[in-house]
Structure formats: structure tokens, C-alpha cells
Scaffold this motif. Structure first.
Motif, PDB file in Angstrom:
ATOM      1  N   ASP A 127     -26.213 -12.292 -31.586  1.00 34.33           N
ATOM      2  CA  ASP A 127     -26.016 -11.243 -30.579  1.00 34.33           C
ATOM      3  C   ASP A 127     -26.561 -11.644 -29.208  1.00 34.33           C
ATOM      4  OD1 ASP A 127     -25.083  -9.858 -32.805  1.00 34.33           O
ATOM      5  OD2 ASP A 127     -26.934  -8.718 -33.060  1.00 34.33           O
ATOM      6  N   SER A 128     -26.310 -12.888 -28.794  1.00 30.20           N
ATOM      7  CA  SER A 128     -26.879 -13.384 -27.536  1.00 30.20           C
ATOM      8  C   SER A 128     -25.983 -13.163 -26.324  1.00 30.20           C
ATOM      9  CB  SER A 128     -27.169 -14.888 -27.648  1.00 30.20           C
ATOM     10  OG  SER A 128     -28.175 -15.158 -28.586  1.00 30.20           O
ATOM     11  N   PHE A 129     -24.668 -13.002 -26.535  1.00 29.97           N
ATOM     12  CA  PHE A 129     -23.740 -13.047 -25.409  1.00 29.97           C
ATOM     13  C   PHE A 129     -22.785 -11.850 -25.419  1.00 29.97           C
ATOM     14  CE2 PHE A 129     -24.910 -17.423 -26.410  1.00 29.97           C
ATOM     15  CZ  PHE A 129     -25.393 -17.841 -25.184  1.00 29.97           C
ATOM     16  N   ASP A 130     -22.386 -11.446 -24.202  1.00 26.99           N
ATOM     17  CA  ASP A 130     -21.381 -10.402 -24.054  1.00 26.99           C
ATOM     18  C   ASP A 130     -19.975 -10.953 -24.267  1.00 26.99           C
ATOM     19  OD1 ASP A 130     -23.204  -8.277 -23.200  1.00 26.99           O
ATOM     20  OD2 ASP A 130     -23.441  -9.459 -21.366  1.00 26.99           O
ATOM     21  N   ASP A 131     -19.755 -12.184 -23.823  1.00 24.81           N
ATOM     22  CA  ASP A 131     -18.451 -12.831 -23.942  1.00 24.81           C
ATOM     23  C   ASP A 131     -18.642 -14.301 -24.264  1.00 24.81           C
ATOM     24  OD1 ASP A 131     -16.855 -10.552 -22.976  1.00 24.81           O
ATOM     25  OD2 ASP A 131     -17.666 -11.023 -20.989  1.00 24.81           O
ATOM     26  N   VAL A 132     -17.648 -14.866 -24.917  1.00 29.50           N
ATOM     27  CA  VAL A 132     -17.543 -16.317 -25.066  1.00 29.50           C
ATOM     28  C   VAL A 132     -16.182 -16.723 -24.514  1.00 29.50           C
ATOM     29  CG1 VAL A 132     -17.419 -18.264 -26.657  1.00 29.50           C
ATOM     30  CG2 VAL A 132     -19.040 -16.402 -27.107  1.00 29.50           C
ATOM     31  N   VAL A 133     -16.163 -17.774 -23.690  1.00 23.25           N
ATOM     32  CA  VAL A 133     -14.896 -18.352 -23.252  1.00 23.25           C
ATOM     33  C   VAL A 133     -14.760 -19.723 -23.903  1.00 23.25           C
ATOM     34  CG1 VAL A 133     -14.720 -17.073 -21.085  1.00 23.25           C
ATOM     35  CG2 VAL A 133     -15.950 -19.241 -21.114  1.00 23.25           C
ATOM     36  N   ALA A 134     -13.577 -20.022 -24.390  1.00 23.22           N
ATOM     37  CA  ALA A 134     -13.298 -21.311 -25.030  1.00 23.22           C
ATOM     38  C   ALA A 134     -11.986 -21.818 -24.453  1.00 23.22           C
ATOM     39  CB  ALA A 134     -13.228 -21.170 -26.546  1.00 23.22           C
ATOM     40  N   SER A 135     -12.110 -22.643 -23.451  1.00 22.93           N
ATOM     41  CA  SER A 135     -10.959 -23.105 -22.681  1.00 22.93           C
ATOM     42  C   SER A 135     -10.464 -24.445 -23.220  1.00 22.93           C
ATOM     43  CB  SER A 135     -11.381 -23.234 -21.211  1.00 22.93           C
ATOM     44  OG  SER A 135     -10.343 -23.726 -20.409  1.00 22.93           O
ATOM     45  N   LEU A 136      -9.295 -24.435 -23.862  1.00 20.35           N
ATOM     46  CA  LEU A 136      -8.654 -25.657 -24.360  1.00 20.35           C
ATOM     47  C   LEU A 136      -9.596 -26.444 -25.262  1.00 20.35           C
ATOM     48  CD1 LEU A 136      -6.879 -26.790 -21.055  1.00 20.35           C
ATOM     49  CD2 LEU A 136      -6.023 -25.267 -22.853  1.00 20.35           C
ATOM     50  N   VAL A 137     -10.162 -25.744 -26.232  1.00 24.30           N
ATOM     51  CA  VAL A 137     -11.147 -26.344 -27.135  1.00 24.30           C
ATOM     52  C   VAL A 137     -10.657 -26.353 -28.584  1.00 24.30           C
ATOM     53  CG1 VAL A 137     -13.475 -26.120 -28.066  1.00 24.30           C
ATOM     54  CG2 VAL A 137     -13.075 -25.655 -25.646  1.00 24.30           C
TER      55      VAL A 137
ATOM     56  N   LEU B  17     -14.126 -12.800 -27.251  1.00 24.52           N
ATOM     57  CA  LEU B  17     -13.821 -14.220 -27.204  1.00 24.52           C
ATOM     58  C   LEU B  17     -12.513 -14.367 -26.437  1.00 24.52           C
ATOM     59  CD1 LEU B  17     -13.880 -17.237 -27.905  1.00 24.52           C
ATOM     60  CD2 LEU B  17     -12.965 -16.652 -30.163  1.00 24.52           C
ATOM     61  N   ILE B  18     -12.569 -15.093 -25.323  1.00 26.00           N
ATOM     62  CA  ILE B  18     -11.396 -15.336 -24.483  1.00 26.00           C
ATOM     63  C   ILE B  18     -11.084 -16.815 -24.604  1.00 26.00           C
ATOM     64  CG2 ILE B  18     -10.451 -15.181 -22.152  1.00 26.00           C
ATOM     65  CD1 ILE B  18     -12.853 -13.151 -21.650  1.00 26.00           C
ATOM     66  N   MET B  19      -9.897 -17.157 -25.071  1.00 24.99           N
ATOM     67  CA  MET B  19      -9.625 -18.556 -25.388  1.00 24.99           C
ATOM     68  C   MET B  19      -8.204 -18.963 -25.046  1.00 24.99           C
ATOM     69  SD  MET B  19      -9.431 -18.407 -29.569  1.00 24.99           S
ATOM     70  CE  MET B  19      -8.893 -20.103 -29.772  1.00 24.99           C
ATOM     71  N   SER B  20      -8.035 -20.258 -24.812  1.00 25.24           N
ATOM     72  CA  SER B  20      -6.722 -20.864 -24.601  1.00 25.24           C
ATOM     73  C   SER B  20      -6.616 -22.081 -25.499  1.00 25.24           C
ATOM     74  CB  SER B  20      -6.541 -21.274 -23.134  1.00 25.24           C
ATOM     75  OG  SER B  20      -7.542 -22.209 -22.748  1.00 25.24           O
ATOM     76  N   VAL B  21      -5.415 -22.298 -26.018  1.00 26.37           N
ATOM     77  CA  VAL B  21      -5.147 -23.471 -26.858  1.00 26.37           C
ATOM     78  C   VAL B  21      -3.726 -23.947 -26.580  1.00 26.37           C
ATOM     79  CG1 VAL B  21      -6.710 -22.809 -28.733  1.00 26.37           C
ATOM     80  CG2 VAL B  21      -4.332 -22.056 -28.803  1.00 26.37           C
ATOM     81  N   ASN B  22      -3.418 -25.150 -27.039  1.00 20.14           N
ATOM     82  CA  ASN B  22      -2.042 -25.630 -26.951  1.00 20.14           C
ATOM     83  C   ASN B  22      -1.101 -24.616 -27.591  1.00 20.14           C
ATOM     84  OD1 ASN B  22      -2.702 -28.044 -25.699  1.00 20.14           O
ATOM     85  ND2 ASN B  22      -2.714 -29.238 -27.589  1.00 20.14           N
ATOM     86  N   HIS B  23      -0.009 -24.332 -26.920  1.00 21.78           N
ATOM     87  CA  HIS B  23       0.972 -23.402 -27.481  1.00 21.78           C
ATOM     88  C   HIS B  23       1.557 -23.997 -28.766  1.00 21.78           C
ATOM     89  CE1 HIS B  23       4.254 -20.585 -27.805  1.00 21.78           C
ATOM     90  NE2 HIS B  23       3.770 -19.908 -26.778  1.00 21.78           N
ATOM     91  N   PRO B  24       1.659 -23.203 -29.833  1.00 24.57           N
ATOM     92  CA  PRO B  24       2.128 -23.771 -31.102  1.00 24.57           C
ATOM     93  C   PRO B  24       3.568 -24.278 -31.077  1.00 24.57           C
ATOM     94  CG  PRO B  24       1.958 -21.374 -31.244  1.00 24.57           C
ATOM     95  CD  PRO B  24       1.294 -21.782 -29.958  1.00 24.57           C
TER      96      PRO B  24
ATOM     97  N   PHE C 237       6.026 -21.490 -17.410  1.00 28.69           N
ATOM     98  CA  PHE C 237       6.382 -22.527 -18.358  1.00 28.69           C
ATOM     99  C   PHE C 237       5.425 -22.400 -19.531  1.00 28.69           C
ATOM    100  CE2 PHE C 237       3.334 -24.389 -15.416  1.00 28.69           C
ATOM    101  CZ  PHE C 237       2.423 -25.014 -16.250  1.00 28.69           C
ATOM    102  N   LEU C 238       5.782 -22.972 -20.657  1.00 27.26           N
ATOM    103  CA  LEU C 238       4.943 -22.894 -21.843  1.00 27.26           C
ATOM    104  C   LEU C 238       4.167 -24.187 -22.015  1.00 27.26           C
ATOM    105  CD1 LEU C 238       7.126 -21.138 -24.565  1.00 27.26           C
ATOM    106  CD2 LEU C 238       5.169 -20.207 -23.335  1.00 27.26           C
ATOM    107  N   SER C 239       2.856 -24.076 -21.953  1.00 29.57           N
ATOM    108  CA  SER C 239       1.988 -25.190 -22.286  1.00 29.57           C
ATOM    109  C   SER C 239       0.854 -24.718 -23.183  1.00 29.57           C
ATOM    110  CB  SER C 239       1.416 -25.829 -21.019  1.00 29.57           C
ATOM    111  OG  SER C 239       0.667 -26.980 -21.343  1.00 29.57           O
ATOM    112  N   PHE C 240       0.265 -23.562 -22.830  1.00 27.81           N
ATOM    113  CA  PHE C 240      -0.842 -23.003 -23.598  1.00 27.81           C
ATOM    114  C   PHE C 240      -0.542 -21.555 -23.978  1.00 27.81           C
ATOM    115  CE2 PHE C 240      -2.994 -25.788 -20.336  1.00 27.81           C
ATOM    116  CZ  PHE C 240      -3.031 -26.903 -21.160  1.00 27.81           C
ATOM    117  N   ILE C 241      -1.286 -21.067 -24.949  1.00 27.85           N
ATOM    118  CA  ILE C 241      -1.258 -19.646 -25.296  1.00 27.85           C
ATOM    119  C   ILE C 241      -2.697 -19.135 -25.198  1.00 27.85           C
ATOM    120  CG2 ILE C 241      -1.497 -20.039 -27.793  1.00 27.85           C
ATOM    121  CD1 ILE C 241       0.481 -17.665 -28.162  1.00 27.85           C
ATOM    122  N   PHE C 242      -2.837 -17.894 -24.750  1.00 22.48           N
ATOM    123  CA  PHE C 242      -4.146 -17.313 -24.441  1.00 22.48           C
ATOM    124  C   PHE C 242      -4.371 -16.074 -25.291  1.00 22.48           C
ATOM    125  CE2 PHE C 242      -2.610 -19.671 -20.883  1.00 22.48           C
ATOM    126  CZ  PHE C 242      -3.712 -20.191 -20.214  1.00 22.48           C
ATOM    127  N   PHE C 243      -5.642 -15.879 -25.694  1.00 24.69           N
ATOM    128  CA  PHE C 243      -5.997 -14.726 -26.515  1.00 24.69           C
ATOM    129  C   PHE C 243      -7.258 -14.080 -25.944  1.00 24.69           C
ATOM    130  CE2 PHE C 243      -4.077 -17.870 -29.360  1.00 24.69           C
ATOM    131  CZ  PHE C 243      -3.108 -17.124 -30.014  1.00 24.69           C
TER     132      PHE C 243
END
Length: 233
Positions: A102-112, A136-143, A222-228
Motif C-alpha cells: 500500500d505504498s503508492f496511489d498509482d503505478v505507471v508501466a510504460s512499454l514494460v 495501474l496505467i500501462m502500455s504494451v505492444n498492441h496484440p 495508427f496502431l502500435s501500442f494498446i493502453f489500459f
């Protein structure tokens, strides 16, 4: 994070490219900042922070950011960007994280996450260090990318693959894990996250015309990543 790609060997070239490239500077990073929204006074963990451009942007918006990366060279660059007082450390997303519950309000994970074979363990660790209701706010390669670029590949089969890239004139090989969208969402729910946003955003309207490839003329997306955006339950 446990991965085959060794960013130490091309950290400076990648960081320089990341600053102003279409795919990072005018597409992925602006989208992450927009999804984060008002971050004033929020405690944020930047998981896989690289050389710190997203962490710096969030700090400038009023957040207190702690960052970690498995690459020492990237952390050294991030420290130059953010200052010696910045909370930065070398750590592996594939291992237990050195933070209390319970240390953080948000986590960002950018292309990880697309570097990881196993998502569930890492998602469980992120859920642990998030406060209840945190994001958790994250981006990854689009499937869709892997089957697009590898005709005949099975979209539904998790697959390890590598691509060659040139960053600021330096050749590098990045090794990823493809997984279908269903496998992503199942991992999120098993780890105790609720999916709030799935985004396929346009690139920034501020992108200079000279960095937009000819095939994108007249287009905004264009499609490169998808974000959640995921909410810890």
C-alpha cells in the motif's frame, strides 16, 4: 524486469531517440500522461522507468515519483534528468519489489510488460504495493502487431519473438512476448484489477510534420501500442 533485452548496451541511444520520436515523444508518452490525468500530490511508482522522461513529466505535474528499472545505465540517465535527490533504484519487475504494501496511489508501466513471459506474478506485486483503489496505467505492444508482421502466426498462441531497431543510429535487438488480448485481460482480473479504460489513442497533434511517415499523411491514428487503466480492487 527479467528479460532478454539488455538496455545497458544501448541506453544512451534509446534515450536520445525516445525524446522526440513520433512513437515515443508524440504518441506513447502523451497518451500515458493524458490517461494519468490530475496527479497533483499523488505518490506514483514508475515501473521500468528507463531514463525517466515519463517520471519527469509526472513530477512536473505535481506528483511524487519513485522509479525503478532493471538497467543500471538507464537509472544513471534518469538520475541525471531528475536530480540526485530523485527516488530511483535498480530493481526487476520479475522479482519481489522492494516496497511496502500500500505504498503508492498509482503505478505507471510504460512499454514494460511485453518483455515478460509471466504477467501474473508482476501484476500481483504491483497490486500489493498499490493502495486500495489505486491505478495501474500501462502500455504494451498492441496484440495485433505480431500476426500483422509475421503472416501465418497464430494470434492466440503466446510467442517469444525479436525485432531489430535503430535508435539514434545504433542498432539494437528487442525481444518481446506476444500474447492475445484475452490473455492480457485474464491476467488483470486474476491479479485483482478492474479494467476501467482500454485505449488506442491518436498520436499528438503537436507532432512535427517532418517526423510523420508518408503512409500516415491525412491520418490521426495508427496502431502500435494498446493502453489500459486498471483499478486495484
Amino acid at each position: 524486469m527479467t528479460q532478454d533485452t539488455n538496455y545497458d548496451s544501448f541506453a544512451e541511444a534509446y534515450s536520445a531517440e525516445n525524446e522526440t520520436s513520433l512513437i515515443n515523444g508524440y504518441y506513447e508518452r502523451p497518451a500515458m500522461i493524458k490517461l494519468a490525468g490530475d496527479v497533483r500530490s499523488r505518490q506514483i511508482l514508475d515501473a521500468g522507468c528507463g531514463s525517466g522522461p515519463l517520471a519527469k513529466a509526472l513530477c512536473d505535474l505535481g506528483a511524487t515519483v519513485t522509479g525503478f528499472d532493471s538497467s543500471k545505465a538507464m537509472i544513471d540517465l534518469a538520475r541525471k534528468r531528475l536530480g540526485e535527490g530523485a527516488q530511483l533504484l535498480v530493481a526487476d519487475l520479475g522479482q519481489p519489489l522492494p516496497f511496502a504494501d500500500d505504498s503508492f496511489d498509482d503505478v505507471v508501466a510504460s512499454l514494460v510488460f511485453h518483455y515478460l513471459e509471466d504477467w501474473l506474478g508482476s501484476l500481483n506485486e504491483i497490486r500489493r504495493v498499490l493502495r486500495p483503489g489505486g491505478r495501474l496505467i500501462m502500455s504494451v505492444n498492441h496484440p495485433i502487431l505480431y500476426p500483422w508482421t509475421n503472416p501465418g502466426a497464430d494470434y492466440f498462441k503466446p510467442t517469444k519473438y525479436s525485432d531489430d531497431h535503430t535508435f539514434n543510429g545504433q542498432l539494437a535487438t528487442l525481444t518481446y512476448w506476444h500474447r492475445p488480448l484475452q490473455a492480457m485481460t485474464e491476467a488483470f482480473t486474476k491479479a485483482g484489477f478492474q479494467i476501467e479504460v482500454v485505449s488506442e489513442p491518436p498520436f499528438s497533434a503537436d507532432a512535427p510534420a517532418e517526423i510523420i511517415p508518408p503512409q500516415f499523411e491525412g491520418r490521426k491514428s495508427f496502431l502500435s501500442f494498446i493502453f489500459f487503466v486498471l483499478r486495484a480492487q
